[in-house]
Scaffold this active site. Structure first.
Site, PDB file in Angstrom:
ATOM      1  N   GLU A 150     -15.420 -59.737 -23.618  1.00 24.18           N
ATOM      2  CA  GLU A 150     -14.090 -59.415 -23.079  1.00 24.18           C
ATOM      3  C   GLU A 150     -13.921 -59.817 -21.618  1.00 24.18           C
ATOM      4  O   GLU A 150     -12.904 -60.383 -21.230  1.00 24.18           O
ATOM      5  CB  GLU A 150     -13.792 -57.916 -23.234  1.00 24.18           C
ATOM      6  CG  GLU A 150     -13.452 -57.483 -24.656  1.00 24.18           C
ATOM      7  CD  GLU A 150     -14.673 -57.320 -25.546  1.00 24.18           C
ATOM      8  OE1 GLU A 150     -15.822 -57.414 -25.034  1.00 24.18           O
ATOM      9  OE2 GLU A 150     -14.507 -57.086 -26.751  1.00 24.18           O
ATOM     10  N   HIS A 158     -12.019 -45.669 -30.176  1.00 20.90           N
ATOM     11  CA  HIS A 158     -10.966 -46.608 -30.584  1.00 20.90           C
ATOM     12  C   HIS A 158      -9.580 -46.007 -30.424  1.00 20.90           C
ATOM     13  O   HIS A 158      -8.614 -46.501 -30.993  1.00 20.90           O
ATOM     14  CB  HIS A 158     -11.139 -47.028 -32.039  1.00 20.90           C
ATOM     15  CG  HIS A 158     -12.160 -48.100 -32.239  1.00 20.90           C
ATOM     16  ND1 HIS A 158     -13.501 -47.836 -32.359  1.00 20.90           N
ATOM     17  CD2 HIS A 158     -12.030 -49.445 -32.342  1.00 20.90           C
ATOM     18  CE1 HIS A 158     -14.158 -48.964 -32.539  1.00 20.90           C
ATOM     19  NE2 HIS A 158     -13.293 -49.966 -32.526  1.00 20.90           N
TER      20      HIS A 158
END
Ligand SMILES: Cc1ncc(C[n+]2csc(CCOP(=O)(O)OP(=O)(O)O)c2C)c(N)n1
Ligand SMILES: [Mg+2]
Lengths: 326, 328
Positions: A60, A129
């Site tokens: 990322e 999440h």
């Protein structure tokens, strides 16, 4: 006017911008061959090829940084980070580079990066999440932060973000990708600054953004039916910069304010909106403004606990009644 | 390389040395603030590599020890010094400082403070070049310590995977501030660390500019022609502290003296003198001319330039009209 889902609206914006400008490209994990975790890039790989619809490794920070570098040379990258939670890994490139390069270079280098972040509490995805990070981004000079509550804005904000010369963070919501709504057939752009009154009213203002706009609208509906209360719903939409003028204007009319946010309260959007009310129109307030917000816990897995961790329309109605003394 | 170019190169290294030494003085006089990282000892690296590239055409990025990379890229030394003095005429209009020299007109894309931060940016320049279809290359200069960041590995992987035209130059000066390389890194030969990413790599002496140029030529040509990344490790040493606030406690006097004998300017000068390209007197005159230029042109420019106006504090946070300009 076509009815599109949130993901289809995002897809349409990608497609139009990529067709228009060969320097627009998309990158992210599983966005290409697989079509995107939330389908928002479906079909683009076949249409534009692997150089413009790039499946990235799970890196990322560095693929965000590659987006920053490409943007500095005039490309218009649209970077998708699979879940907002993973954006923590990209903080260095986003905060230290994207947000600061234009300023540090004395305005000589621009960074027109678009970062798309699916987030929020979806369906039992667990603590790692399910999260919101708007409070982190909206405190950073140099970034723009927007967050669509509808397919129309999901399309229009992405269109505007791609054309904007500043880095723009778009916070989407994982529970809204299948939400359907009208999107005008003509090309259009949603402004990256300013809020929108999505339901006019006179008795109090419900400030909301992203998914909480829907809770606020449902609550306003019930307040009208059950209490005869006309609540105004303001979709903040742009979180950085916040629309000081629009926020104050609504409260000058209604004199009461509730901020509805899916996020935990501390250091968040609600805190900021209420500070703005204090600064801009304190003496217009008939009651102390309140926040309806998530509980201060990492999001639990259990469905009942998960539901209890975030607010809903009932909570908004209850807060409104309390504020109005009914 | 003919005698004129050889003398020019020697002068460039000498200029870099004197420029940095003058920065140290200005720092002591508090004309320069913040963190100041100087380049003495490593001159042959930036100057040798960029001599074989196309400054102003190729894109260059580096860390915080960035003055000389900028100057060799063609950034006006007056604008660099003015930046260090925090002046409006500085290349970053006084908003950047020593660690954040920028000049997009010269394709010098910046100095960055965070160790390892520029790796992905360099790959991003490579990506943009690839999309536009030009023959430029992206050149990233960083230290040995930077290679322990995740961005090193992540970027090497993607640069190789996507055939990005990036030359990674590792200036291995054996230390990350006060930590010796072998105390921080298992594989001390940095060029070996890119092998798993199938990136061509080489290691060479970074003190002898002829050696640097010879390897840089191979590296630059490889990236330009093959449109693939290349990793060049230059073995070097900084003769001063890491920054102006360095105790120096971590290196022995003996070690520093040994490396001082391999001073890149000394090595090159001796070679040119031996070859009859210039005399000791020529060198002394060159040194005087360099110091005169710094003292009579560069420092006065920085001193006399105006500071940025406080009213402009919030300028450049966002691009003026950058969110709506395209609509008109
Ligand atoms: C992310 C980050 N961590 C730590 C630092 C503090 N720091 C500045 S320079 C440096 C050493 C870097 O060593 P190296 O990459 O070898 O570069 P050199 O200065 O030796 O050229 C450190 C630890 C920093 N600037 N950024
Ligand atoms: Mg080092």
């Amino acid at each position: 006017m076509a009815e599109l889902s949130y993901w289809q609206a995002i897809l349409r914006a990608h497609d139009e911008e990529m067709a228009r400008d060969p320097l627009v490209f998309a990158m992210g994990e599983d966005i290409g061959v697989a079509g995107g975790t939330y389908k928002a890039t479906t079909g683009l790989y076949a249409k534009y090829g692997e150089k413009r619809v790039m499946d990235t490794p799970i890196s990322e920070n560095s693929y965000t940084g590659i987006g920053v570098g490409a943007a500095m040379l005039g490309c218009r990258p649209i970077v998708e980070i699979m879940s907002v939670n993973f954006a923590w890994l990209a903080m260095d490139q986003l905060m230290n580079n994207a947000a600061k390069i234009h300023y540090m270079s004395g305005g000589r280098i621009r960074c027109p990066l678009v970062l798309r972040l699916p987030g929020g509490t979806a369906h039992q995805l667990g603590a790692q999440h399910s999260a919101r990070m708007e409070k982190v981004f909206m405190g950073v000079p140099g970034l723009r932060v927007v967050t669509p509550s509808s397919p129309r804005d999901a399309y229009g904000l992405l269109k505007s973000a791609v054309r904007c010369d500043d880095p723009v963070v778009i916070i989407e919501h994982e529970a809204m990708y299948n939400l359907k709504g009208e999107v005008p057939d003509d090309e259009h752009f949603t402004p990256l600054e300013g809020s929108e009154v999505v339901r006019p009213g006179k008795d109090l203002t419900l400030f909301a953004y992203n998914i909480s706009v829907h809770w606020a609208l449902a609550a306003a509906e019930r307040l009208a039916k059950e209490q005869g209360v006309e609540a105004e719903v303001v979709d903040l939409r742009a979180l950085k910069p916040l629309d000081r003028t629009g926020i104050a204007a609504s409260v000058r009319k209604t004199h009461r304010a509730i901020v509805v946010e899916e996020d935990e309260a501390a250091v968040g959007v609600g805190a900021e909106v209420i500070a703005i009310l204090n600064e801009e129109c304190f003496f217009e307030l008939d009651a102390a403004p309140v926040r309806v917000h998530a509980r201060d816990v990492p999001t639990p897995y259990n469905r009942r606990l998960e539901k209890a961790s975030i607010p809903n329309a009932d909570d908004v109605v209850a807060a409104a009644r309390k504020l109005l003394g009914r | 390389m003919d005698a004129t170019d050889q003398k020019r190169l020697l002068r460039e290294m000498l200029f870099a040395r004197r420029f940095e030494e003058r920065c140290a003085e200005a720092y002591q006089e508090r004309q320069i603030g913040g963190f100041l990282h100087l380049y003495p000892g490593q001159e042959a690296c930036a100057i040798g590599v960029l001599e074989k590239a196309r400054p102003g055409h190729d894109y260059v990025v580096t860390g915080y020890r960035d003055h000389i990379h900028a100057i060799k890229s063609g950034v006006d030394p007056k604008a660099v010094m003015a930046e260090l003095f925090g002046k409006e005429t500085g290349c970053s209009k006084g908003r950047g400082g020593s660690m954040h020299i920028f000049d997009p007109d010269r394709h010098f894309m910046g100095g960055y403070a965070l160790v390892g931060g520029p790796f992905p940016l360099a790959a991003g320049f490579g990506k943009a070049i690839q999309m536009r279809g030009g023959d430029e290359i992206s050149i990233c200069f960083l230290g040995d310590g930077a290679n322990n960041q995740g961005t090193f590995h992540e970027t090497m992987n993607m640069a190789s995977l996507w055939d990005l035209p990036v030359l990674f130059v590792c200036e291995n000066n054996l230390y990350g501030i006060g930590t010796a390389i072998e105390r921080a890194t298992v594989e001390i030969n940095q060029y070996k660390r890119v092998a798993p990413y199938r990136i061509e790599a080489a290691q060479c002496d970074g003190q002898d500019i002829d050696v640097v140029m010879q390897h840089a030529e191979t590296a630059v040509n490889y990236v330009r022609e093959k449109r693939r990344p290349y990793f060049l490790e230059l073995m070097t040493y900084r003769l001063r502290g890491h920054s102006m606030s360095d105790s120096g406690a971590y290196r022995s006097k003996d070690e520093v003296e040994q490396w001082a004998r391999r001073d890149p300017i000394g090595i090159y000068k001796a070679r040119l003198v031996a070859a009859g390209v210039l005399s000791e007197a020529d060198f002394a005159a060159m040194d005087q001319a360099v110091q005169d230029e710094i003292e009579q042109e560069i420092i006065p420019f920085a001193e006399q330039s105006p500071e940025p106006a406080v009213e402009d504090l919030e300028r450049y946070v966002y691009v003026e009209g950058g969110c709506t300009a395209w609509q008109n």
